[in-house]
Motif scaffolding. Structure first.
Motif, PDB file in Angstrom:
ATOM      1  N   GLY A 128       0.833  -1.197   0.000  1.00 43.59           N
ATOM      2  CA  GLY A 128       0.000   0.000   0.000  1.00 43.59           C
ATOM      3  C   GLY A 128       0.865   1.243   0.000  1.00 43.59           C
ATOM      4  O   GLY A 128       1.710   1.425  -0.869  1.00 43.59           O
ATOM      5  N   LYS A 129       0.662   2.115   0.996  1.00 45.92           N
ATOM      6  CA  LYS A 129       1.448   3.350   1.106  1.00 45.92           C
ATOM      7  C   LYS A 129       2.705   3.175   1.964  1.00 45.92           C
ATOM      8  O   LYS A 129       3.421   4.134   2.212  1.00 45.92           O
ATOM      9  CB  LYS A 129       0.576   4.459   1.694  1.00 45.92           C
ATOM     10  CG  LYS A 129      -0.543   4.917   0.758  1.00 45.92           C
ATOM     11  CD  LYS A 129      -1.358   6.037   1.371  1.00 45.92           C
ATOM     12  CE  LYS A 129      -0.565   7.312   1.333  1.00 45.92           C
ATOM     13  NZ  LYS A 129      -1.333   8.521   1.642  1.00 45.92           N
ATOM     14  N   ASP A 130       2.950   1.937   2.411  1.00 44.28           N
ATOM     15  CA  ASP A 130       4.084   1.659   3.286  1.00 44.28           C
ATOM     16  C   ASP A 130       5.207   0.944   2.549  1.00 44.28           C
ATOM     17  O   ASP A 130       4.961   0.137   1.657  1.00 44.28           O
ATOM     18  CB  ASP A 130       3.667   0.746   4.450  1.00 44.28           C
ATOM     19  CG  ASP A 130       2.655   1.379   5.382  1.00 44.28           C
ATOM     20  OD1 ASP A 130       2.596   2.621   5.439  1.00 44.28           O
ATOM     21  OD2 ASP A 130       1.934   0.622   6.048  1.00 44.28           O
ATOM     22  N   ILE A 131       6.423   1.231   2.968  1.00 47.00           N
ATOM     23  CA  ILE A 131       7.574   0.415   2.596  1.00 47.00           C
ATOM     24  C   ILE A 131       8.011  -0.290   3.870  1.00 47.00           C
ATOM     25  O   ILE A 131       8.227   0.346   4.905  1.00 47.00           O
ATOM     26  CB  ILE A 131       8.725   1.247   2.008  1.00 47.00           C
ATOM     27  CG1 ILE A 131       8.343   1.747   0.612  1.00 47.00           C
ATOM     28  CG2 ILE A 131      10.009   0.436   1.948  1.00 47.00           C
ATOM     29  CD1 ILE A 131       9.452   2.482  -0.121  1.00 47.00           C
ATOM     30  N   ILE A 132       8.128  -1.606   3.787  1.00 46.20           N
ATOM     31  CA  ILE A 132       8.525  -2.416   4.937  1.00 46.20           C
ATOM     32  C   ILE A 132       9.962  -2.868   4.703  1.00 46.20           C
ATOM     33  O   ILE A 132      10.246  -3.571   3.736  1.00 46.20           O
ATOM     34  CB  ILE A 132       7.577  -3.612   5.115  1.00 46.20           C
ATOM     35  CG1 ILE A 132       6.143  -3.095   5.260  1.00 46.20           C
ATOM     36  CG2 ILE A 132       8.005  -4.467   6.303  1.00 46.20           C
ATOM     37  CD1 ILE A 132       5.087  -4.150   5.113  1.00 46.20           C
TER      38      ILE A 132
END
Length: 145
Positions: free
Chosen positions: A52-56
């Motif tokens: 989604g809008k996250d980078i992990i």
């Protein structure tokens, strides 16, 4: 290589706290030369996934866990979309990963940590060793043609 990003001096190439530099180099020697089971480095970038809008972000050398040096929120992360414009990002620790996002980037593609001269950054492992600066992109820098 011993990361000393947290003990350097912006005005001098020579770190003032040479004892800590030596201690970190000794930890590396203990591990690599003498085969001792010691934590010799701070977190090192391994890989990332976009959700989604996250980078992990995943790391190696996490020791007994990720933390912040000063118990404040994470600092030093920037995130970009396809336009290659980086924005300061919010970041949080979840287990052995760091989740990075910004309201200014809807579809993230790259993240950088401590990617500046004399950066303000505070990610460490619980042994107190600083995370090594990194970038996930291979975009040309401002000095490259």
């Amino acid at each position: 290589m011993a990361c000393i990003i947290d003990i350097g001096d912006a005005g001098s190439i020579h770190p003032i706290n040479k004892q800590e530099v030596g201690r970190r180099l000794a930890l590396i020697a203990e591990k690599k030369v003498y085969g001792k089971d010691v934590i010799a480095s701070g977190p090192m970038y391994k890989n990332f996934v976009v959700r989604g809008k996250d980078i992990i972000i995943s790391f190696t050398e996490t020791g007994s866990g990720l933390a912040t040096r000063d118990t404040a929120s994470l600092k030093g992360f920037a995130i970009a979309g396809d336009d290659k414009k980086f924005y300061w990002a919010s970041a949080r620790i979840e287990g052995d990963k760091v989740i990075v996002s910004s309201d200014k980037v809807n579809i993230p593609v790259a993240v950088r940590y401590a990617w500046a001269d004399n950066p303000v950054c505070n990610l460490v492992n619980k042994e107190g060793l600083p995370a090594v600066p990194f970038r996930t992109d291979e975009w040309k820098g401002v000095t490259q043609k």
